[in-house]
Design a protein around this motif. Structure first.
Motif, PDB file in Angstrom:
ATOM      1  N   LYS A 133       0.902  -1.373   0.084  1.00  0.00           N
ATOM      2  CA  LYS A 133      -0.046   0.315   0.026  1.00  0.00           C
ATOM      3  C   LYS A 133       0.693   1.092  -0.078  1.00  0.00           C
ATOM      4  CE  LYS A 133      -3.711   2.419   2.371  1.00  0.00           C
ATOM      5  NZ  LYS A 133      -4.752   2.396   3.369  1.00  0.00           N
ATOM      6  N   ASP A 134       1.921   1.219   0.694  1.00  0.00           N
ATOM      7  CA  ASP A 134       2.798   2.589   0.818  1.00  0.00           C
ATOM      8  C   ASP A 134       3.512   2.562  -0.363  1.00  0.00           C
ATOM      9  OD1 ASP A 134       1.894   2.937   3.345  1.00  0.00           O
ATOM     10  OD2 ASP A 134       3.440   1.891   4.327  1.00  0.00           O
ATOM     11  N   GLU A 135       3.938   1.759  -0.988  1.00  0.00           N
ATOM     12  CA  GLU A 135       4.932   1.730  -2.143  1.00  0.00           C
ATOM     13  C   GLU A 135       4.086   1.575  -3.457  1.00  0.00           C
ATOM     14  OE1 GLU A 135       8.219  -0.818  -1.600  1.00  0.00           O
ATOM     15  OE2 GLU A 135       8.391  -0.456   0.526  1.00  0.00           O
ATOM     16  N   GLY A 136       3.197   1.164  -3.373  1.00  0.00           N
ATOM     17  CA  GLY A 136       2.178   0.923  -4.494  1.00  0.00           C
ATOM     18  C   GLY A 136       2.634  -0.255  -5.608  1.00  0.00           C
ATOM     19  N   CYS A 172      -6.703  -6.108  -1.398  1.00  0.00           N
ATOM     20  CA  CYS A 172      -5.944  -6.242  -0.061  1.00  0.00           C
ATOM     21  C   CYS A 172      -6.485  -5.306   1.107  1.00  0.00           C
ATOM     22  CB  CYS A 172      -4.524  -6.175  -0.575  1.00  0.00           C
ATOM     23  SG  CYS A 172      -3.635  -7.398  -1.353  1.00  0.00           S
ATOM     24  N   ILE A 173      -6.245  -5.560   2.017  1.00  0.00           N
ATOM     25  CA  ILE A 173      -6.722  -4.859   3.278  1.00  0.00           C
ATOM     26  C   ILE A 173      -5.557  -4.306   4.150  1.00  0.00           C
ATOM     27  CG2 ILE A 173      -8.144  -4.742   5.150  1.00  0.00           C
ATOM     28  CD1 ILE A 173     -10.027  -6.776   3.790  1.00  0.00           C
ATOM     29  N   ASP A 174      -5.405  -3.230   4.535  1.00  0.00           N
ATOM     30  CA  ASP A 174      -4.157  -2.855   5.188  1.00  0.00           C
ATOM     31  C   ASP A 174      -4.422  -2.507   6.773  1.00  0.00           C
ATOM     32  OD1 ASP A 174      -1.641  -1.670   5.617  1.00  0.00           O
ATOM     33  OD2 ASP A 174      -2.676   0.428   5.697  1.00  0.00           O
ATOM     34  N   ASP A 175      -6.061  -2.445   7.126  1.00  0.00           N
ATOM     35  CA  ASP A 175      -6.081  -2.064   8.488  1.00  0.00           C
ATOM     36  C   ASP A 175      -7.142  -3.149   9.317  1.00  0.00           C
ATOM     37  OD1 ASP A 175      -8.359  -1.658   7.148  1.00  0.00           O
ATOM     38  OD2 ASP A 175      -8.738   0.145   7.593  1.00  0.00           O
ATOM     39  N   ASP A 176      -7.027  -4.547   8.685  1.00  0.00           N
ATOM     40  CA  ASP A 176      -7.858  -5.465   9.262  1.00  0.00           C
ATOM     41  C   ASP A 176      -6.991  -6.625  10.079  1.00  0.00           C
ATOM     42  OD1 ASP A 176      -9.278  -8.091   9.544  1.00  0.00           O
ATOM     43  OD2 ASP A 176     -10.925  -6.699   9.358  1.00  0.00           O
ATOM     44  N   GLU A 177      -7.111  -7.089  11.191  1.00  0.00           N
ATOM     45  CA  GLU A 177      -6.025  -8.148  11.842  1.00  0.00           C
ATOM     46  C   GLU A 177      -6.630  -9.579  11.577  1.00  0.00           C
ATOM     47  OE1 GLU A 177      -7.634  -8.631  16.252  1.00  0.00           O
ATOM     48  OE2 GLU A 177      -6.583  -6.684  15.819  1.00  0.00           O
ATOM     49  N   GLU A 178      -7.679  -9.623  10.677  1.00  0.00           N
ATOM     50  CA  GLU A 178      -8.048 -11.159  10.300  1.00  0.00           C
ATOM     51  C   GLU A 178      -7.779 -11.264   8.939  1.00  0.00           C
ATOM     52  OE1 GLU A 178      -8.970 -13.187  12.345  1.00  0.00           O
ATOM     53  OE2 GLU A 178      -8.738 -11.886  14.334  1.00  0.00           O
ATOM     54  N   GLN A 179      -7.965 -10.303   7.944  1.00  0.00           N
ATOM     55  CA  GLN A 179      -7.869 -10.593   6.669  1.00  0.00           C
ATOM     56  C   GLN A 179      -6.860  -9.723   5.890  1.00  0.00           C
ATOM     57  OE1 GLN A 179      -9.531 -13.094   4.932  1.00  0.00           O
ATOM     58  NE2 GLN A 179     -11.293 -13.687   6.753  1.00  0.00           N
ATOM     59  N   ALA A 224      -2.277  -8.656  -5.489  1.00  0.00           N
ATOM     60  CA  ALA A 224      -0.937  -9.188  -5.259  1.00  0.00           C
ATOM     61  C   ALA A 224      -0.861 -10.640  -5.588  1.00  0.00           C
ATOM     62  CB  ALA A 224      -0.298  -8.903  -3.873  1.00  0.00           C
ATOM     63  N   ARG A 225       0.171 -11.101  -5.865  1.00  0.00           N
ATOM     64  CA  ARG A 225       0.232 -12.585  -6.432  1.00  0.00           C
ATOM     65  C   ARG A 225       1.583 -13.180  -5.427  1.00  0.00           C
ATOM     66  NH1 ARG A 225      -1.323 -13.668 -12.923  1.00  0.00           N
ATOM     67  NH2 ARG A 225      -3.347 -12.634 -12.584  1.00  0.00           N
ATOM     68  N   GLU A 230       0.999  -7.394 -10.120  1.00  0.00           N
ATOM     69  CA  GLU A 230      -0.217  -7.389 -11.173  1.00  0.00           C
ATOM     70  C   GLU A 230      -1.504  -7.437 -10.781  1.00  0.00           C
ATOM     71  OE1 GLU A 230      -1.025 -11.169 -14.431  1.00  0.00           O
ATOM     72  OE2 GLU A 230       0.254  -9.679 -15.420  1.00  0.00           O
ATOM     73  N   ASP A 231      -2.493  -6.673 -11.737  1.00  0.00           N
ATOM     74  CA  ASP A 231      -3.657  -6.654 -11.398  1.00  0.00           C
ATOM     75  C   ASP A 231      -4.700  -7.432 -11.086  1.00  0.00           C
ATOM     76  OD1 ASP A 231      -5.969  -3.487 -11.856  1.00  0.00           O
ATOM     77  OD2 ASP A 231      -6.231  -5.368 -10.778  1.00  0.00           O
ATOM     78  N   GLY A 232      -5.284  -7.859 -10.069  1.00  0.00           N
ATOM     79  CA  GLY A 232      -6.171  -9.002  -9.861  1.00  0.00           C
ATOM     80  C   GLY A 232      -7.535  -8.732 -10.155  1.00  0.00           C
ATOM     81  N   ASN A 233      -7.923  -7.563 -11.004  1.00  0.00           N
ATOM     82  CA  ASN A 233      -9.503  -7.494 -10.993  1.00  0.00           C
ATOM     83  C   ASN A 233      -9.859  -8.498 -11.974  1.00  0.00           C
ATOM     84  OD1 ASN A 233      -9.356  -5.191  -9.683  1.00  0.00           O
ATOM     85  ND2 ASN A 233      -8.680  -3.687 -11.051  1.00  0.00           N
ATOM     86  N   GLY A 234     -11.101  -8.776 -11.857  1.00  0.00           N
ATOM     87  CA  GLY A 234     -11.721  -9.740 -12.765  1.00  0.00           C
ATOM     88  C   GLY A 234     -11.561 -11.218 -12.331  1.00  0.00           C
ATOM     89  N   LEU A 235     -10.748 -11.408 -11.160  1.00  0.00           N
ATOM     90  CA  LEU A 235     -10.336 -12.838 -11.201  1.00  0.00           C
ATOM     91  C   LEU A 235     -11.456 -13.706 -10.780  1.00  0.00           C
ATOM     92  CD1 LEU A 235      -7.266 -12.564  -9.305  1.00  0.00           C
ATOM     93  CD2 LEU A 235      -7.357 -13.021 -11.463  1.00  0.00           C
TER      94      LEU A 235
END
Length: 729
Positions: free
Chosen positions: A206-209, A450-457, A394-395, A695-700
């Protein structure tokens, strides 16, 4: 560090600390720079004196000291910038990653630990962690985990503070500091077992993109123990024939009974039975389902499929160790101790269970068979080695994946289910033939949103992706409407036949790792030879060498086990209670979790293994293996000291300190100390006169998956969509 000379002085009141909790975290210690470990004798004395005074039990004329600092804390010193000859001491270990500059500053926190009132701690470092009453602009506080302690909940403007890593900072604060999240203790989630590397990767993404780097987890217990071994294993695996069972795979196996016979189908009963060397039928063998836990040291030859190996060293070298599979959902794991070393001819792929068990009554089948069918609709990744990502996707690239009973690896050739397959086709016998295979080029765990602020997922959606080039033995499939259809138009006239050019023998030899694959052919490229992406439900199983398939199953066709695989997956999706809702697949973090094992090769494994009871010990051992050496690490690694006697292990049930009684032999003790120092049996104590400073995971599209994650912190979840006939193309 503690001095053994204190133990020799009966006039010193040593207060044991083993029974008191601690929130100390070794991972917050500085990993480099000019820090050196400092003697903590004076700190321990001052802490003990102030503690006793606080409790009203302080006794004048006696030297009081605590046995050691709370676990996870260490006194380090560095040379002063303005005067390098002077060293300033700092106490590290607070979960925030900050340090205490003096004993006086640490004492309030120490007192809250011994009183077990950490939530009421009023030290400066803990005060900074408490939610402020004002607003936090343009950001919220991230979530994480706390080592043996939590942060009280509270709210801030436009966001909520949840229990999490005690030094979380907002995005605005991070931008102002300009710090790398990996190096910033405030953005380094940890738990009892060490750094949460997977969440760190998501934070960095998230920080680096963008991320594109190898995965290294030097303080991950599982990674340290398995990384090098798995790297070597997958190199060797590419050289083994496809028909050889692999470690961790499920197989059908016969404990005994084939010593003087062979397997044949009895024409009278229609069942696969043992036909003895005396030309007599001996009935149906006692088939079991088992886990391959050891493979032969001797080379395996194709003839071993039908004949016993000719090895003077016995089955312990030429055979496979197979352990009976216990119930993956139950508590009784006693089947694991029922194992044997058996030759290859006693083993069949579990995917072929229906081929060998068809016609037998269910009551007569060993319970381990249904245990294995319970996990047929499952997958788990093996050897994660590289991550590629572009926020928020992410992969994580892997070397292998367990799908149901089998382990599939990069470079394997795998058979794909018939085009347009539906489970109902198994009932009416209309399922098509298997005509397509894929040569695997990549295996990846895909995280989307991806989730940056959830401790479960870590992400909203997870799925497995198997990539490679697809080939078919049916030239008509090239032009059919299909997700694997080529993007280059093919003429519909008679000229199309000239475009359906099969692979030459040389091309087939180069394309397929298995020998003689042309015997299945001819082979044609699909999708114009481009790489296609598939989800696990498309895969039937590994493709064996044609001769091996002939010896094992008596057929050259590719679909000999389709009905067994598909019926097994249907059964699994119905009985595996680890799949909530409408999920049709179970995602396990590792093979041990997927199979529900607690013991492999007689050694405890999994999250309940005894080795995991003291993660701090292993953290210290790993750090020492990386070259770090200190008395604090030796204590935490439980490595006995070369001098002095062990610490006093007496326990205390209350927060009141209790020392050992004095004997009045101080003079004799002093003499003993002098003698010991003279002969070198006790180290001289270090001068502790250094001043303290402040690599973009949209549409998976994938299978519905339920999670089974623990050790890695990767928590699976339901992926989007039902089983689809359309792969990720």
């Amino acid at each position: 560090m503690s001095s053994s000379t204190e133990d020799d002085d009966p006039n010193v009141n040593i207060i044991p600390m083993d029974n008191f909790p601690s929130d100390g975290d070794m991972n917050t210690w500085p990993s480099g720079g000019h820090y050196i470990e400092r003697s903590d004798i004076r700190w321990r004395q001052l802490l003990a004196e102030n503690w006793l005074k606080e409790m009203g039990t302080y006794e004048e004329g006696v030297v009081h000291t605590i046995e050691k600092l709370p676990e996870g804390y260490c006194l380090l010193a560095r040379p002063r910038t303005t005067n390098p000859s002077i060293f300033d001491s700092f106490l590290f270990g607070h979960p925030s990653g900050k340090y205490f500059q003096s004993q006086k500053a640490f004492f309030p926190h120490f007192l809250s630990l011994v009183k077990n009132e950490l939530d009421k701690c009023g030290c400066k470092l803990c005060d900074r962690l408490k939610p402020s009453q004002g607003t936090v602009s343009q950001g919220t506080v991230s979530q994480g985990t706390v080592s043996q302690g939590t942060v009280s909940q509270g709210t801030v403007s436009q966001g909520t503070v949840s229990q999490g890593t005690v030094s979380q900072v907002t995005a605005v604060q991070r931008a102002k500091r300009g710090m790398n999240p990996m190096a910033n203790n405030g953005r380094r989630p940890t738990d009892a077992e060490g750094p949460d590397y997977w969440r760190i990767l998501v934070m960095r993404l998230k920080d680096e993109g963008i991320l594109d780097e190898d995965i290294e987890q030097p303080f991950n217990f599982d990674w340290v123990l398995t990384h090098d071994l798995l790297s070597d294993y997958f190199v060797k695996l590419a050289l083994d024939p496809a028909y050889v069972p692999r470690r961790g795979e499920l197989v059908l196996w016969i404990w005994q009974g084939l010593e003087d016979g062979c397997l044949m189908r009895n024409p009278k009963t229609g069942l696969v039975e043992i036909f003895g060397n005396d030309n007599e039928w001996r009935g149906v063998p006692d088939w079991r389902a088992g886990v391959v836990t050891q493979t032969p040291e001797d080379e395996v030859h194709m003839v071993n499929i039908i004949e016993n190996p000719d090895s003077p060293r016995g089955l312990s070298y030429s055979g496979f160790r197979v352990e009976t599979l216990p119930d993956p959902l139950g508590n009784d794991k006693s089947y694991s101790v029922q194992y044997a070393y058996v030759p290859l001819r006693n083993i069949k792929p579990f995917n072929t269970w229906k081929l060998y068990l068809n016609g037998q009554e269910r009551d007569g089948i060993h319970p381990s068979i249904e245990n294995a069918m319970t996990v047929m609709s499952s997958w788990s990744m093996v050897h994660k080695f590289h991550v590629v990502g572009k926020w928020p996707s992410a992969r994580i690239q892997c070397k292998g994946i367990f799908i149901g009973a089998e382990l599939l690896a990069v470079h394997d050739t795998v058979r794909l289910r018939p085009h347009g397959f539906h489970p109902d086709q198994l009932k009416n016998g209309t399922a098509g033939e298997v005509t397509e295979v894929m040569v695997i080029e990549k295996i990846a765990l895909c995280l989307s949103e991806c989730i940056d602020d959830d401790e479960e997922q870590l992400a909203k959606h997870f799925t497995a992706l198997i990539s490679g080039k697809v080939y078919t033995t049916n030239p008509n499939r090239i032009t059919e409407e299909d997700p694997l259809k080529g993007t280059i138009p093919v003429p519909s006239t008679a000229e199309a036949a000239t475009d359906r050019i099969p692979l030459t023998t040389e091309e087939a030899t180069t394309t397929f790792r298995q020998v003689s694959m042309s015997d299945y052919g001819p082979w044609y490229r699909m999708a114009n030879g481009r790489t296609c992406n598939l989800s696990p439900h498309w895969i039937v199983g590994r493709c064996y060498e044609p001769l091996a398939a002939e010896l094992m199953f008596g057929t050259h066709t590719l679909g000999y086990d389709v009905s067994g695989v598909m019926e097994g997956r249907q059964y699994s999706s119905l009985v595996d209670t680890r799949m909530p809702g409408n999920n049709t697949w179970f995602w396990g973090d590792c093979r041990v979790e997927t199979l529900g094992l607690t013991e492999v090769n007689g050694v405890e494994c999994g999250l309940t293994a005894a080795q995991r009871e003291d993660p701090r010990k292993w953290q210290a051992i790993i750090k020492m293996s990386h070259g770090e050496v200190s008395h604090a690490l030796r204590r935490q690694a439980q490595i006995p000291s070369s001098a002095g006697r062990p610490f006093n292990t007496s326990s205390s049930s209350s927060s009141a300190p209790r020392g050992r009684p004095k004997t009045g032999l101080a003079q004799h003790a002093q003499t003993s100390k002098l003698v010991s120092s003279a002969i070198g049996s006790v180290p001289d104590t270090e001068d502790d006169s250094v001043e303290e400073h402040i690599e973009d995971g949209n549409g998976l599209i994938g299978d519905q998956v339920s999670r089974g994650i623990s050790g890695l912190g990767l928590h699976g979840g339901q992926t989007s969509g039902e089983d689809s006939d359309y792969p990720f193309a």
